[in-house]
Design an enzyme around this catalytic site. Structure first.
Site, PDB file in Angstrom:
ATOM      1  N   ILE A  18       0.807  -1.233   0.000  1.00 51.37           N
ATOM      2  CA  ILE A  18       0.000   0.000   0.000  1.00 51.37           C
ATOM      3  C   ILE A  18       0.836   1.278   0.000  1.00 51.37           C
ATOM      4  O   ILE A  18       0.294   2.376   0.062  1.00 51.37           O
ATOM      5  CB  ILE A  18      -0.997   0.038   1.184  1.00 51.37           C
ATOM      6  CG1 ILE A  18      -0.254   0.011   2.522  1.00 51.37           C
ATOM      7  CG2 ILE A  18      -2.002  -1.108   1.075  1.00 51.37           C
ATOM      8  CD1 ILE A  18      -1.121   0.452   3.684  1.00 51.37           C
ATOM      9  N   LYS A  19       2.139   1.168  -0.093  1.00 54.23           N
ATOM     10  CA  LYS A  19       2.961   2.379  -0.074  1.00 54.23           C
ATOM     11  C   LYS A  19       2.912   3.084  -1.433  1.00 54.23           C
ATOM     12  O   LYS A  19       2.278   2.601  -2.365  1.00 54.23           O
ATOM     13  CB  LYS A  19       4.379   2.031   0.353  1.00 54.23           C
ATOM     14  CG  LYS A  19       4.456   1.543   1.827  1.00 54.23           C
ATOM     15  CD  LYS A  19       4.272   2.652   2.819  1.00 54.23           C
ATOM     16  CE  LYS A  19       3.961   2.318   4.263  1.00 54.23           C
ATOM     17  NZ  LYS A  19       4.647   1.238   4.925  1.00 54.23           N
ATOM     18  N   ASN A  20       3.604   4.232  -1.544  1.00 51.18           N
ATOM     19  CA  ASN A  20       3.447   5.125  -2.707  1.00 51.18           C
ATOM     20  C   ASN A  20       3.714   4.437  -4.037  1.00 51.18           C
ATOM     21  O   ASN A  20       3.056   4.731  -5.035  1.00 51.18           O
ATOM     22  CB  ASN A  20       4.340   6.353  -2.559  1.00 51.18           C
ATOM     23  CG  ASN A  20       4.033   7.124  -1.285  1.00 51.18           C
ATOM     24  OD1 ASN A  20       3.222   6.685  -0.474  1.00 51.18           O
ATOM     25  ND2 ASN A  20       4.645   8.268  -1.116  1.00 51.18           N
TER      26      ASN A  20
END
Ligand SMILES: *Cc1c(COP(=O)(O)O)cnc(C)c1O
Length: 371
Positions: A181-183
């Protein structure tokens, strides 16, 4: 009614095609794709060196391990972070010392951090909350005055800049996360960006079992079976499957981030006038790689979470302060801002593929609940 998750990765055909091309080479481990990803990250981050790992937790562990910390040596870190930050400090043999945060942007409070410096302090570890950079000038000043290493937990901040310079291009050890779910995501993955040439060998070896050559170079050469082991190391290297996903994600970062910033601005506009809500410092999203949309709910935050859940809307708490976990409840910590914020903070759905209808539904349901 269709559920709206608090987050989800933006992944599709392009990423699948990239994985397929790795399968066809028959080389799934660390090879050409990891090298290409490291080169592309160097260029994007304007960093001299980038070494990829299989998570940000691993990257933080390796970065801190360069200090060879003794058990009583301290690392100053906000309690308001994900537990991974703290477990990495412990894995590297150090003792975390918690500092408070600023109430306007929820980033490390440099004044409190400076108060926590002792003769056992070796490093200071800012966490760029939501993607908004900490006050790196102040943190650098404290580090210079006390001879401390700065390790940045930039798990939230891929793509952000501080005063016009990319996070990852400063003369620190900066750790990124490419978790789902990170950038940007690799499926799982991380990286350490740094400028100091003298750390290349040590960081490469710590990442890969203390071995002096990477497996791809060995595979290419005659006498490829031979290697030497020169020190401690972990099995922390990235695979070509993960790097192939990351290469596609990197090429898509600007458009994914642009959409998230657009949604955040819409939320700001919708929530700015609601009396039960306080927006975080109304930052300009320009120059920000945005991870979360977080706001403060002044009263009954947990009731709102239940209400959103019943309406099929995901939300989350970033973060449960680490000093409140059983592991650390044995000490008494004085972190008044962190404790107040913990009861108010709420993250709402924010991801690149969220639709306008979904955004408007989130806004409607939050407003109904609070008005
Ligand atoms: C996600 C996250 C990490 C850990 O990243 P992984 O890649 O999952 O190991 C560390 N710190 C913070 C602040 C995070 O949000």
């Amino acid at each position: 009614m269709e559920k709206i998750p608090v987050s989800r990765p933006s992944i599709g055909k392009e990423e699948l095609t990239a994985i397929d091309s790795v399968f066809k080479t028959g080389w799934l481990g660390m090879g050409e794709k990891v090298m290409k990803f490291e080169e592309d990250l160097c260029r994007y981050l304007q960093s001299s060196h980038v070494i990829c790992t299989n998570s940000c937790t691993a990257a933080l562990h390796v970065a801190l391990s360069t200090l060879n910390l003794k058990k009583n040596e301290e690392v100053i870190v906000p309690s308001f972070t994900y537990i991974a930050t703290i477990q990495a400090i412990r894995a590297a043999g150090g003792t975390p010392v918690f500092c408070d945060i600023r109430s306007d942007d929820l980033n490390m409070d440099p004044e409190d951090a400076e108060c926590k410096v002792t003769n056992k302090t070796r490093a200071i570890l800012p966490v760029h909350y939501r993607g908004f950079p900490c006050d790196l000038d102040e943190i650098q000043r404290i580090a210079n005055n006390n001879n401390l290493l700065v390790v940045e937990d930039a798990a939230h901040a891929f793509g952000s800049s501080y005063k016009g310079k990319k996070i990852g291009s400063f003369n620190h050890l900066t750790c990124f996360s490419f978790d789902p779910i990170k950038n940007i995501t690799c499926g799982t993955g991380g990286a350490i960006a740094f400028q100091d040439d003298s750390l290349i060998d040590l960081i490469s070896q710590r990442r890969y079992l203390g071995i002096d050559k990477d497996p791809w170079t060995r595979h290419q050469n005659e006498e490829g079976w031979f290697y030497d082991v020169v020190g401690d190391g972990y099995r922390y290297h990235m695979s070509d499957i993960n790097a192939a996903i990351g290469l596609v994600q990197l090429s898509r970062f600007n458009s994914m981030n642009e959409r998230k910033r657009e949604v955040a601005m819409r939320y700001d506009e919708a929530f700015g006038e609601i009396s039960g809500i306080q927006l975080l410092r109304n930052n300009d999203y320009q120059d920000i790689g945005l991870f979360l949309y977080t706001l403060l709910i002044k009263k009954n935050r947990n009731k709102l979470i239940d209400h959103l859940h019943r309406q099929g809307i995901g939300s989350s708490i970033h973060h449960i302060p680490v000093h409140q976990f059983s592991l650390y409840r044995t000490n008494t910590w004085h972190l008044p801002v962190t404790e107040r914020i913990y009861n108010q903070v709420l993250s709402l759905p924010l991801f690149a593929d969220i639709t306008n209808e979904q955004v408007e539904r989130v806004i409607r349901v939050v407003k109904e609940a609070l008005q």
